[in-house]
Scaffold this active site. Structure first.
Site, PDB file in Angstrom:
ATOM      1  N   GLU A 113      -7.150   8.655   6.150  1.00 52.13           N
ATOM      2  CA  GLU A 113      -7.166   9.357   7.522  1.00 52.13           C
ATOM      3  C   GLU A 113      -7.749  10.768   7.430  1.00 52.13           C
ATOM      4  O   GLU A 113      -7.086  11.669   7.678  1.00 52.13           O
ATOM      5  CB  GLU A 113      -6.030   9.369   8.400  1.00 52.13           C
TER       6      GLU A 113
ATOM      7  N   ASN B  71      -7.240   2.211   9.686  1.00 53.19           N
ATOM      8  CA  ASN B  71      -5.884   2.308  10.588  1.00 53.19           C
ATOM      9  C   ASN B  71      -5.870   2.246  12.047  1.00 53.19           C
ATOM     10  O   ASN B  71      -6.958   2.915  12.632  1.00 53.19           O
ATOM     11  CB  ASN B  71      -5.312   3.410  10.103  1.00 53.19           C
TER      12      ASN B  71
ATOM     13  N   ARG C  46       0.802  -1.126   0.212  1.00 54.94           N
ATOM     14  CA  ARG C  46       0.094   0.029   0.062  1.00 54.94           C
ATOM     15  C   ARG C  46       0.780   1.214  -0.040  1.00 54.94           C
ATOM     16  O   ARG C  46       1.776   1.338   0.814  1.00 54.94           O
ATOM     17  CB  ARG C  46      -0.951  -0.102   1.296  1.00 54.94           C
TER      18      ARG C  46
ATOM     19  N   GLU D 253      -3.495   0.040   8.295  1.00 58.92           N
ATOM     20  CA  GLU D 253      -2.243   0.440   8.856  1.00 58.92           C
ATOM     21  C   GLU D 253      -2.384  -0.212  10.450  1.00 58.92           C
ATOM     22  O   GLU D 253      -3.460  -0.115  11.220  1.00 58.92           O
ATOM     23  CB  GLU D 253      -2.338   1.672   8.932  1.00 58.92           C
TER      24      GLU D 253
ATOM     25  N   HIS E  68      -2.645  11.114   0.536  1.00 59.14           N
ATOM     26  CA  HIS E  68      -2.075  11.001   1.907  1.00 59.14           C
ATOM     27  C   HIS E  68      -1.324  12.327   2.367  1.00 59.14           C
ATOM     28  O   HIS E  68      -0.112  12.457   2.620  1.00 59.14           O
ATOM     29  CB  HIS E  68      -1.071   9.769   2.025  1.00 59.14           C
TER      30      HIS E  68
ATOM     31  N   TYR F 203      -4.328   1.939  15.920  1.00 58.12           N
ATOM     32  CA  TYR F 203      -2.880   1.747  16.664  1.00 58.12           C
ATOM     33  C   TYR F 203      -3.177   1.818  18.162  1.00 58.12           C
ATOM     34  O   TYR F 203      -2.150   0.977  18.808  1.00 58.12           O
ATOM     35  CB  TYR F 203      -2.182   2.966  16.563  1.00 58.12           C
TER      36      TYR F 203
HETATM   37  O1  IFM Z   1       2.824   7.707   9.885  1.00 59.17           O
HETATM   38  C1  IFM Z   1       1.623   7.677   9.915  1.00 59.17           C
HETATM   39  C2  IFM Z   1       0.852   7.574   8.759  1.00 59.17           C
HETATM   40  O2  IFM Z   1       1.167   8.458   7.623  1.00 59.17           O
HETATM   41  C3  IFM Z   1      -0.730   7.881   8.902  1.00 59.17           C
HETATM   42  N1  IFM Z   1      -1.315   6.698   9.881  1.00 59.17           N
HETATM   43  C4  IFM Z   1      -0.486   6.910  11.271  1.00 59.17           C
HETATM   44  C5  IFM Z   1       0.853   6.685  10.849  1.00 59.17           C
HETATM   45  C6  IFM Z   1       1.812   6.597  12.328  1.00 59.17           C
HETATM   46  O3  IFM Z   1       1.517   7.906  13.040  1.00 59.17           O
END
Ligand code: IFM
Length: 455
Positions: free
Chosen positions: A166, A302, A77, A360, A121, A304
């Site tokens: 995002e 995405n 990606r 992500e 992006h 985290y």
């Molecule tokens: O690096 C970023 C990415 O560009 C978008 N999502 C989160 C990642 C980590 O912060």
């Protein structure tokens, strides 16, 4: 030890973004982006760095594709830099920029690595920002033009297209807090920015359908198009009514503000009301929400960590503040919370039945090259193992999860943190630009080759 096996054809990938890796910021006719302008402004980036050279992927892309093939990636990606294709945001086309991506896509296809291409992006052409950027409705129309051009010229060679990465981050950090490019601190335009990003998504999907009408009923369309959202599971810091309300608002501003218009054709009333009381209103025109609510083929997520929210009367916009994490964190200060995967997938499933991808997931740690020449990032291996195990659990629960992408292939420019945060499977030595496989890269190669992992 238990072996967790994924369904056949599960898409194992890694992700990057143009500005974070490419460099060559003013080569071969590329125009200036808002990130060039932002990083060239003193004081904006923690370590004073820029993406001018970054990982030098623009010149080393062949080597990087070889690393992907050696990892056994099923998909890669990446994003296209709008100002490489349209230096001022509108025609004429810069053919050299297009050629770069055409060669990359061809090399991936030759190796059986599915290109998953994001159109935006965050690297808006500066010329468009000079005319108001995403606060100006016209930018949505320019984006649709740019998208249509890429579908026409590269479309059929790319099985998975993503309109935006995002939109929440672009909206709030780009135009609200100013921590990200273009660095505007103007909460009054925030909701219009979100609306124009979403409108541009809908217009791009319409252009895509015009280029690739759907196949016969029942047949998955190919190529396919979707969008990528960052979703945070939200937890209140306590069960007190004001913390519950603050947490609900945080979920509204980060997650529901994007999920509801995309999948239900309306904005969340509570979020609109909250902002309206502070004089912040989106510039919506009749028919816009139908455009935004256009059907898509998949949704990328995405994720985290999670956000734990406490009411804060001093926060005039949100009334919410993130509580300090009690558990272990990554180098970003984000709590390590593996259920973020399954909670995020469940929230998305409540809105849509389209196939889902984790586009992500990953972690920054303070990696260093050891005296033996290796990078022994055991913390990242543990992070990935626990999060991928959650993805497996989600599939067992019946969630239609088709793939998982590690953020990120190689250490790169982490926006306002510059090069101080390392998320990569490959270590980037910024002095020589040499790539070194970390332990996590070897581990991930095993996961891919077995289509699963042991926990
Ligand atoms: O690096 C970023 C990415 O560009 C978008 N999502 C989160 C990642 C980590 O912060």
């Amino acid at each position: 030890m238990t072996q967790l096996t994924f369904p056949p054809g599960f898409v194992w990938g890694a992700a990057t973004a143009a500005y974070q890796i490419e460099g060559a910021w003013n080569e071969d006719g590329r125009g200036e982006s808002i990130w060039d302008r932002f990083t060239h402004t003193p004081g904006k980036i923690a370590d004073g760095s820029t993406g001018d050279v970054a990982c030098d992927h623009y010149h080393r892309w062949q080597e990087d594709v070889e690393h992907m093939a050696a990892l056994g990636l099923k998909s890669y990606r990446f994003s296209i830099a709008w100002p490489r294709i349209l230096p001022t945001g509108a025609p004429p086309i810069n053919e050299k920029g297009l050629d770069f991506y055409r060669r990359l896509i061809a090399a991936l296809n030759e190796r059986g690595i599915i290109p998953n291409v994001t159109l935006y992006h965050w690297d808006l052409p500066q010329a468009l920002e000079d005319r108001g950027g995403w606060a100006n409705r016209d930018t949505a129309l320019r984006f649709a033009e740019y998208a249509a051009l890429l579908f026409r010229r590269l479309g059929a060679d790319v099985p998975l297209w993503v309109t935006h990465n995002e939109p929440f981050i672009q909206t709030f950090y780009g135009y609200g807090t100013g921590e990200y490019a273009p660095g505007r601190r103007d909460p009054r335009v925030m909701l219009s920015v979100a609306h124009h990003l979403l409108l541009s998504h809908g217009l791009a999907v319409q252009a895509f359908r015009a280029e690739f009408p759907s196949g016969p009923a029942g047949e998955a369309p190919c190529p396919q198009i979707g969008i990528v959202l960052i979703l945070w599971p939200h937890h209140p810091a306590s069960q007190r009514p004001w913390d519950l309300r603050a947490s609900r608002f945080a979920d509204g501003a980060t997650n529901r503000l994007f999920l509801e218009p995309l999948f239900r054709g309306r904005y969340p009333e509570d979020v609109l009301r909250h902002f309206a009381r502070r004089g912040i209103r989106p510039a919506i025109r009749p028919g816009d929400l139908q455009v935004i609510n256009v059907p898509i083929d998949f949704l990328g997520l995405n994720t985290y960590s999670r956000l734990v929210t406490r009411f804060d009367p001093l926060d005039l916009i949100g009334g919410a503040r993130q509580a300090a994490s009690s558990g272990p964190t990554t180098a970003m200060g984000w709590e390590i919370y593996p259920p973020c995967i399954i909670e995020t997938l469940r929230q998305a499933r409540a809105y849509t039945s389209v196939p889902l991808y984790i586009t992500e997931n990953g972690a920054a740690f303070d990696d260093a090259v050891a005296p033996d020449g290796g990078v022994h990032d055991d913390a990242r291996v543990a992070y990935l193992r626990e999060h991928i195990a959650m993805a497996h659990r989600a599939i067992q629960e019946g969630i239609d999860l088709r793939g998982y992408y590690v953020w990120t292939l190689l250490d790169n420019f982490e926006w306002s943190h510059g090069f101080s945060k390392r998320f990569g499977l490959l270590y980037t030595d910024y002095a020589s630009r040499r790539r070194i496989w970390k332990r996590s890269a070897h581990w991930y190669r095993e996961v891919i080759s077995r289509n699963g992992l042991e926990v």
